[in-house]
Scaffold this motif. Structure first.
Motif, PDB file in Angstrom:
ATOM      1  N   SER A  43       0.906  -1.865  -0.033  1.00  0.00           N
ATOM      2  CA  SER A  43      -0.160   0.303   0.431  1.00  0.00           C
ATOM      3  C   SER A  43       0.876   1.208   0.096  1.00  0.00           C
ATOM      4  O   SER A  43       0.669   1.891  -0.726  1.00  0.00           O
ATOM      5  N   PHE A  95      -2.385  -0.997  -4.496  1.00  0.00           N
ATOM      6  CA  PHE A  95      -3.335  -0.710  -3.260  1.00  0.00           C
ATOM      7  C   PHE A  95      -4.666  -1.854  -3.001  1.00  0.00           C
ATOM      8  O   PHE A  95      -4.908  -2.005  -2.282  1.00  0.00           O
ATOM      9  N   ALA A  98      -2.201  -4.557  -1.620  1.00  0.00           N
ATOM     10  CA  ALA A  98      -2.771  -4.818  -0.351  1.00  0.00           C
ATOM     11  C   ALA A  98      -3.821  -4.802   0.692  1.00  0.00           C
ATOM     12  O   ALA A  98      -3.873  -6.011   1.294  1.00  0.00           O
TER      13      ALA A  98
END
Length: 150
Positions: A43, A95, A98
């Motif tokens: 992230s 992201f 993650a």
């Protein structure tokens, strides 16, 4: 290029799908040593890639608005754009990956793959067509030298 949904909203929708899948699918759960740390790393890397790419656009004084690529004034091909033609979308994918790790459901990788497919078809290809019209041969050469995602 017709009106599209902002990519950040698309990322949030796919993230929501990941959450729903994790909450209601009774199989696919996984865990491994360092999973949470890897999620934090991915992230952070995703956010960093997005920030660097946006800063590069501001330095070149061109638009970061993916809904209006006609406003593009300069082709950015250096820095992170030397490695990927779509670092902002790559950052969003990192992201999402993650988030999938954080949730710990293996089937979320399918949703992340769906994000890539959606972005390729509905966002990136129309952008590429517009950039080809705007920059012609320069963009064609850039596409040959630089991959779409990685």
């Amino acid at each position: 290029m017709e009106m599209k949904v902002p990519p950040a909203v698309i990322m949030l929708v796919f993230g929501g799908l990941m959450y729903v899948l994790d909450r209601f699918l009774p199989v696919g759960e996984f865990d491994f040593f360092g999973r949470q740390e890897l999620a934090v790393f991915l992230s952070g890397l995703g956010i960093l890639v997005i920030l660097i790419s946006v800063i590069q656009f501001f330095i070149k004084k061109t638009t970061v608005d993916p809904l209006n690529p006609k406003k593009t004034r300069k082709l950015v091909t250096n820095g992170v754009y030397n490695y990927t033609r779509n670092p902002m979308y790559l950052g969003m994918l990192l992201f999402l990956l993650a988030f999938g790790l954080k949730l710990g459901n293996a089937f979320n990788t399918l949703i992340a793959a769906g994000f890539v497919s959606y972005m390729n078809h509905f966002q990136i290809k129309p952008e590429e067509e517009m950039l080809m019209k705007l920059f012609g041969q320069e963009y064609k050469i850039y596409c040959k030298l630089t991959r779409r995602w990685f």
